[in-house]
Design an enzyme around this catalytic site. Structure first.
Site, PDB file in Angstrom:
ATOM      1  N   SER A 127       0.827  -1.198   0.215  1.00 58.30           N
ATOM      2  CA  SER A 127      -0.105  -0.092   0.060  1.00 58.30           C
ATOM      3  C   SER A 127       0.822   1.252  -0.236  1.00 58.30           C
ATOM      4  O   SER A 127       2.056   1.301   0.572  1.00 58.30           O
ATOM      5  CB  SER A 127      -0.797  -0.111   1.419  1.00 58.30           C
ATOM      6  N   TYR A 157      -1.696  -1.045  10.819  1.00 60.35           N
ATOM      7  CA  TYR A 157      -1.834  -1.413   9.432  1.00 60.35           C
ATOM      8  C   TYR A 157      -0.886  -1.316   8.498  1.00 60.35           C
ATOM      9  O   TYR A 157      -0.262  -2.399   7.894  1.00 60.35           O
ATOM     10  CB  TYR A 157      -3.192  -1.167   8.705  1.00 60.35           C
ATOM     11  N   LYS A 161       2.180  -3.886   6.847  1.00 61.25           N
ATOM     12  CA  LYS A 161       2.459  -3.993   5.201  1.00 61.25           C
ATOM     13  C   LYS A 161       4.029  -3.702   4.905  1.00 61.25           C
ATOM     14  O   LYS A 161       4.607  -4.591   4.183  1.00 61.25           O
ATOM     15  CB  LYS A 161       1.666  -2.876   4.351  1.00 61.25           C
TER      16      LYS A 161
HETATM   17  P1  NAD Z   1     -10.918  -6.865   1.487  1.00 64.42           P
HETATM   18  O1  NAD Z   1     -11.119  -6.856   2.901  1.00 64.42           O
HETATM   19  O2  NAD Z   1     -12.094  -6.576   0.446  1.00 64.42           O
HETATM   20  O3  NAD Z   1     -10.265  -8.153   0.895  1.00 64.42           O
HETATM   21  C1  NAD Z   1      -9.280  -9.093   1.787  1.00 64.42           C
HETATM   22  C2  NAD Z   1      -9.753 -10.438   1.723  1.00 64.42           C
HETATM   23  O4  NAD Z   1      -8.778 -11.129   2.716  1.00 64.42           O
HETATM   24  C3  NAD Z   1     -11.220 -10.512   2.378  1.00 64.42           C
HETATM   25  O5  NAD Z   1     -12.085 -11.108   1.624  1.00 64.42           O
HETATM   26  C4  NAD Z   1     -10.911 -11.243   3.813  1.00 64.42           C
HETATM   27  O6  NAD Z   1     -12.149 -12.023   3.978  1.00 64.42           O
HETATM   28  C5  NAD Z   1      -9.663 -12.042   3.365  1.00 64.42           C
HETATM   29  N1  NAD Z   1      -8.712 -12.396   4.715  1.00 64.42           N
HETATM   30  C6  NAD Z   1      -8.458 -11.507   5.750  1.00 64.42           C
HETATM   31  N2  NAD Z   1      -7.669 -12.280   6.477  1.00 64.42           N
HETATM   32  C7  NAD Z   1      -7.723 -13.581   5.947  1.00 64.42           C
HETATM   33  C8  NAD Z   1      -6.948 -14.643   6.336  1.00 64.42           C
HETATM   34  N3  NAD Z   1      -6.487 -14.652   7.555  1.00 64.42           N
HETATM   35  N4  NAD Z   1      -7.095 -16.018   5.826  1.00 64.42           N
HETATM   36  C9  NAD Z   1      -8.042 -15.803   4.767  1.00 64.42           C
HETATM   37  N5  NAD Z   1      -8.432 -14.765   4.164  1.00 64.42           N
HETATM   38  C10 NAD Z   1      -8.367 -13.686   4.855  1.00 64.42           C
HETATM   39  O7  NAD Z   1      -9.937  -5.659   1.047  1.00 64.42           O
HETATM   40  P2  NAD Z   1      -9.424  -5.231  -0.308  1.00 64.42           P
HETATM   41  O8  NAD Z   1      -9.584  -3.903  -0.321  1.00 64.42           O
HETATM   42  O9  NAD Z   1      -9.737  -6.200  -1.466  1.00 64.42           O
HETATM   43  O10 NAD Z   1      -7.891  -5.460  -0.168  1.00 64.42           O
HETATM   44  C11 NAD Z   1      -6.949  -6.429  -0.610  1.00 64.42           C
HETATM   45  C12 NAD Z   1      -5.347  -6.186  -0.158  1.00 64.42           C
HETATM   46  O11 NAD Z   1      -4.980  -5.163  -0.836  1.00 64.42           O
HETATM   47  C13 NAD Z   1      -5.291  -6.229   1.179  1.00 64.42           C
HETATM   48  O12 NAD Z   1      -4.066  -6.869   1.744  1.00 64.42           O
HETATM   49  C14 NAD Z   1      -5.035  -4.796   1.623  1.00 64.42           C
HETATM   50  O13 NAD Z   1      -4.424  -4.317   2.576  1.00 64.42           O
HETATM   51  C15 NAD Z   1      -4.579  -4.166   0.290  1.00 64.42           C
HETATM   52  N6  NAD Z   1      -4.814  -2.816   0.130  1.00 64.42           N
HETATM   53  C16 NAD Z   1      -5.916  -2.321  -0.210  1.00 64.42           C
HETATM   54  C17 NAD Z   1      -6.249  -0.848  -0.235  1.00 64.42           C
HETATM   55  C18 NAD Z   1      -7.751  -0.529  -0.462  1.00 64.42           C
HETATM   56  O14 NAD Z   1      -7.856   0.687  -0.113  1.00 64.42           O
HETATM   57  N7  NAD Z   1      -8.789  -1.444  -0.521  1.00 64.42           N
HETATM   58  C19 NAD Z   1      -5.352   0.066  -0.582  1.00 64.42           C
HETATM   59  C20 NAD Z   1      -3.854  -0.624  -0.545  1.00 64.42           C
HETATM   60  C21 NAD Z   1      -3.696  -1.969  -0.217  1.00 64.42           C
HETATM   61  C1  WQD Z   2      -9.520   9.649   0.991  1.00 66.58           C
HETATM   62  C2  WQD Z   2      -9.517  11.319   1.293  1.00 66.58           C
HETATM   63  C3  WQD Z   2      -9.963  11.742   3.549  1.00 66.58           C
HETATM   64  C4  WQD Z   2     -13.717   9.895   4.049  1.00 66.58           C
HETATM   65  C5  WQD Z   2      -6.770   4.852   2.926  1.00 66.58           C
HETATM   66  C6  WQD Z   2      -5.692   4.293   3.744  1.00 66.58           C
HETATM   67  C7  WQD Z   2      -4.619   3.501   2.501  1.00 66.58           C
HETATM   68  C8  WQD Z   2      -5.072   2.854   1.556  1.00 66.58           C
HETATM   69  C9  WQD Z   2      -6.504   3.432   0.975  1.00 66.58           C
HETATM   70  C10 WQD Z   2      -4.963   0.350   2.167  1.00 66.58           C
HETATM   71  C11 WQD Z   2      -8.778  11.656   2.467  1.00 66.58           C
HETATM   72  C12 WQD Z   2     -11.102  12.172   2.753  1.00 66.58           C
HETATM   73  C13 WQD Z   2     -12.675  10.229   3.704  1.00 66.58           C
HETATM   74  C14 WQD Z   2     -14.861  10.633   4.726  1.00 66.58           C
HETATM   75  C15 WQD Z   2     -13.391  12.460   3.673  1.00 66.58           C
HETATM   76  N1  WQD Z   2      -5.717   1.572   1.994  1.00 66.58           N
HETATM   77  N2  WQD Z   2     -12.506  11.522   3.400  1.00 66.58           N
HETATM   78  N3  WQD Z   2     -14.678  12.035   4.451  1.00 66.58           N
HETATM   79  O1  WQD Z   2      -7.322   7.709   3.738  1.00 66.58           O
HETATM   80  O2  WQD Z   2      -6.559   8.121   1.449  1.00 66.58           O
HETATM   81  O3  WQD Z   2      -6.354   6.038   2.228  1.00 66.58           O
HETATM   82  O4  WQD Z   2      -7.387   3.928   1.918  1.00 66.58           O
HETATM   83  O5  WQD Z   2      -3.854   0.261   2.063  1.00 66.58           O
HETATM   84  O6  WQD Z   2      -3.577   2.909   3.260  1.00 66.58           O
HETATM   85  O7  WQD Z   2      -5.118   5.016   4.399  1.00 66.58           O
HETATM   86  O8  WQD Z   2      -8.430   7.084   1.813  1.00 66.58           O
HETATM   87  O9  WQD Z   2     -10.760   6.951   1.287  1.00 66.58           O
HETATM   88  O10 WQD Z   2     -10.071   7.080   3.666  1.00 66.58           O
HETATM   89  O11 WQD Z   2      -9.754   9.268   2.390  1.00 66.58           O
HETATM   90  O12 WQD Z   2     -13.340  13.687   3.883  1.00 66.58           O
HETATM   91  O13 WQD Z   2     -15.707  10.162   5.141  1.00 66.58           O
HETATM   92  O14 WQD Z   2     -10.872  11.369   1.621  1.00 66.58           O
HETATM   93  O15 WQD Z   2      -9.807  12.813   4.578  1.00 66.58           O
HETATM   94  O16 WQD Z   2      -8.518  13.205   2.195  1.00 66.58           O
HETATM   95  P1  WQD Z   2      -6.971   7.288   2.468  1.00 66.58           P
HETATM   96  P2  WQD Z   2      -9.761   7.414   2.293  1.00 66.58           P
END
Ligand code: NAD
Ligand code: WQD
Length: 673
Positions: A127, A157, A161
């Site tokens: 991330s 979190y 990562k």
């Molecule tokens: P998500 O929660 O929709 O998907 C994650 C999946 O992993 C879920 O289906 C959950 O049930 C499963 N899971 C969690 N722990 C588990 C375990 N111990 N064993 C088996 N399954 C397990 O999340 P997502 O948004 O699809 O994110 C996927 C990946 O991408 C994650 O690693 C997340 O950290 C990373 N990521 C997400 C974002 C975002 O904003 N969505 C941004 C950057 C990185």
């Molecule tokens: C986006 C912008 C908020 C909600 C997060 C994680 C990051 C990655 C992606 C996993 C910001 C603003 C948000 C609301 C708002 N995930 N906001 N009102 O914080 O950039 O990133 O998700 O790895 O690690 O930190 O995403 O969607 O929460 O926020 O004003 O109700 O929207 O302040 O500027 P963020 P977000």
């Protein structure tokens, strides 16, 4: 393509499910492992519905190394895409141990099993959060952010990562045969353009667009904008929002890159972002435009931990992976809104549940709409149970195995691709003769040995809207199955209202080859509750039937006959009643539903009314039923359909021959009063 599999951990989740689709579209074979802690099996059912294939799925926690090892032993796994993790930043500050345990612990368990099975290719979901607040180096030095920007995650979190990246780096250092692709995602948004998959946050959404979508659909009142006093054009923070489908494609690019290295090892990070930053207000406006109205918001104070700008420098991915985001924030908003309107509560449907029925790929799906409870199974898209109030009114097995036995008289199933008999198991279209499996003497009954009743349908896609449930199942019947020409796609859609079930059939050829189609439902109704249909009262105004010969094939005559008003033991019927003797259309759905049969029983509180758009219906008193839980005459069938053996009738061929470009359609309705 290769026979080897990609294991996708977290494949039922938001990004994982979209990636599985792209993998399959690119010819990869996939096995999914997910403990469903933040997702639903319904996502897997919908993946299958979209890609027209079964995708093996295992409900396993990564920390359970023994179970995971079994999956590695069962499938020839070439590489892993590792999504499974907990991902809520705020929550991670409250329960950090759980985050380390699940994310780091889960990864260590996965890596141990990988090592033990000599799998050394992994693509890891990292991330942008690992970079922390990059403005610590000044306002412009690391914006946009390159992969070389020093890391410094600021929450548990993000630290998980970071730690996992380090573990993977150490493993690669210890054994440089490992191929490790670290993908650092920026802000994934949007949904699948089909409207079938998207983000489904539990509880109050943390992220901007999921929250805004819930405001738009009426689940939340007002968006809180966290601060408008940042140093940006409109005062709100800047993020690099990337469409989830683009992001999913980035994983294919990474796998392809690793593949090209042959067996050479690698550890490398790539940013997956668009390179273009958008402010909160800009995203807000784009989503309002997609919805078509202004959505309520208020500006509140800054959220702790937020930073001014997180925009990717995506050049490395573009140059090395040949990958570039193609879709815009507007595209993402449109797709998110489609997903939201089609699925206002995501996968969390009240009064819907599923359970395993026979291990892998066989499940029961139950919906309850007020007094009506209906249970379906994906085998044959069949109706296993209908319960009105406390009364069960159809025959169905309570274990999956019985459905597979020869003695199963097609209980509740979809019959297809060709219901009823085809004389001598042969027919001709445009001068070409086709020979089918003969499974009923010299004739073909219910499509031979591999009819729809024997197939596991994809789906269901379950939705709940306007007080009704819909369940859609799909099957793709291969060209040549039991001798039938053409690859046929058939969709069975059930709509469950508070006191009715409507069935809609739609079928089309996927390869433009003409074929024959006749679909119906083979439910056995029983209103007496005592194992026999005798004593059932029938009302039907249909008074003609196809005269059938000894082999139950039409003689060509239509004769007068009605169903007796009381089904006594002497009433033995397996007859095709005619509703419209001139009908010759392949799609009857535009016709009005016509009542075929009303049935009641003195011991029953329920009356059944069967109607359809079809030109005929088979009425069967179930005299051939002889299986473990049910005997002779334990249910009666009303099977709306085309004329028996229509393919051999010059006047009625058009009912059943699906010509190039045509779509087959029909409707049936069961009402309970
Ligand atoms: P998500 O929660 O929709 O998907 C994650 C999946 O992993 C879920 O289906 C959950 O049930 C499963 N899971 C969690 N722990 C588990 C375990 N111990 N064993 C088996 N399954 C397990 O999340 P997502 O948004 O699809 O994110 C996927 C990946 O991408 C994650 O690693 C997340 O950290 C990373 N990521 C997400 C974002 C975002 O904003 N969505 C941004 C950057 C990185
Ligand atoms: C986006 C912008 C908020 C909600 C997060 C994680 C990051 C990655 C992606 C996993 C910001 C603003 C948000 C609301 C708002 N995930 N906001 N009102 O914080 O950039 O990133 O998700 O790895 O690690 O930190 O995403 O969607 O929460 O926020 O004003 O109700 O929207 O302040 O500027 P963020 P977000």
């Amino acid at each position: 393509m290769t026979d080897r599999y990609i294991l996708v951990t977290g494949g039922a989740g938001y990004i994982g499910s979209h990636t599985v689709i792209e993998l399959i579209n690119n010819g990869y074979k996939v096995v999914i492992v997910d403990n469903l802690s933040n997702s639903s099996y319904d996502a897997v059912a919908r993946i299958e519905f979209i890609v027209n294939q079964h995708v093996p799925f295992y409900d396993i926690d990564l920390r359970n190394g023994d179970e995971l090892d079994k999956v590695f032993k069962k499938y020839d796994i070439h590489g892993v895409i590792h999504f499974a993790a907990l991902k809520a930043v705020g929550e991670s500050t409250k329960i950090p141990l759980k985050y380390y345990e699940n994310n780091v612990g889960g990864t260590m368990s996965l890596l141990e099993v990988c090592s033990a099975n000599d799998v050394k290719t992994i693509v890891f979901s990292s991330s942008a959060t690992v970079y922390g607040d990059v403005t610590r180096f000044g306002p412009t030095k690391y914006i946009p952010i390159p992969e070389t920007c020093p890391t410094d995650p600021t929450n548990p979190y993000g630290k998980t990562k970071f730690v996992i990246e380090q573990i993977l780096k150490d493993i690669h250092t210890s054994d440089n045969a490992w191929q490790v692709a670290i993908l650092r995602y920026f802000n994934p948004i949007g949904a699948h353009p089909s409207g079938l998959l998207g983000e489904d946050p539990l509880g109050i959404p943390n992220n901007l667009l999921p929250y805004l979508a819930q405001v738009a659909i009426g689940r939340r009142e007002t968006l809180s904008i966290f601060g408008d006093d940042y140093d940006s054009t409109d005062g709100t923070p800047i993020r690099d929002y990337i469409h989830v489908v683009d992001l999913a494609k980035g994983h294919i690019a990474a796998l392809n890159y690793l593949k090209k290295l042959n067996d050479k090892g690698l550890y490398r990070e790539w940013n997956l972002g668009t390179g273009k930053g958008s402010t909160v207000f800009q995203v807000y406006k784009a989503f309002c435009k997609a919805v078509g109205r202004e959505l309520p918001y208020k500006v509140v104070g800054r959220r702790q931990g937020d930073v001014l700008n997180l925009t990717a420098k995506p050049d490395r991915a573009q140059q090395e992976l040949q990958w570039k985001a193609e879709l815009t924030v507007e595209d993402a908003c449109r797709d998110l809104w489609r997903w939201t309107t089609e699925n206002p509560f995501g996968f969390e449907l009240q009064d819907y549940k599923w359970q395993e029925f026979d291990g892998l790929q066989n499940r029961l799906h139950t919906v309850q709409n007020k007094d009506l409870q209906v249970t379906f199974c994906n085998r044959g898209a069949l109706i296993q149970d209908i319960k009105v109030g406390e009364q069960h009114i159809v025959c169905g097995f309570d274990n999956a195995k019985e459905y597979t036995l020869e003695t199963n008289p097609y209980f509740g199933t979809t019959v297809g691709r060709y219901a009823n008999r085809i004389k001598n198991g042969e027919f001709e279209i445009d001068g070409t003769k086709f020979q089918l499996t003969q499974n009923d003497g010299s004739n073909t009954l219910h499509a031979g040995n591999n009819g729809f009743d024997k197939q596991n349908f994809f789906g269901p896609v379950v939705k709940q809207k306007n007080g009704k449930f819909t369940l859609e199942f799909k099957v793709v019947d291969a060209d040549g199955t039991d001798g039938f020409p053409g690859t046929l796609e058939a969709i069975v859609k059930y709509t469950i209202d508070s006191l009715s079930i409507e069935i809609e059939y739609e079928a089309k050829s996927l390869d433009d080859k003409p074929t024959v189609v006749n679909l119906t439902n083979h439910s056995y109704f029983n209103l007496s509750g005592n194992g026999t249909i005798d004593g059932t009262h029938i009302k039907s105004s249909v008074d003609q039937l196809l005269e059938l010969d000894g082999a139950k094939l039409p003689t060509g005559n239509i004769i007068s006959k009605t169903i007796p008003s009381t089904i006594s033991p002497e009433v033995i019927l397996d007859d095709c009643f005619v509703v419209d003797k001139d009908a010759n259309a392949i799609d009857t759905r535009s016709k009005a539903l016509q009542t075929l049969v009303e049935a009641t029983h003195p011991d029953s509180n329920v009356k059944i009314v069967v109607s359809s758009t079809e030109p005929a219906f088979q009425f069967y008193t179930g005299d051939g039923v002889n299986c473990s839980q049910f005997g002779k005459r334990s249910g009666f069938c009303v099977e709306p359909s085309r004329f028996v053996d229509a393919v051999h009738s010059d006047n009625h061929k058009g009912q059943a021959v699906l010509k190039k470009g045509d779509v087959y359609g029909a409707k049936i309705k069961y009402e309970f009063r």
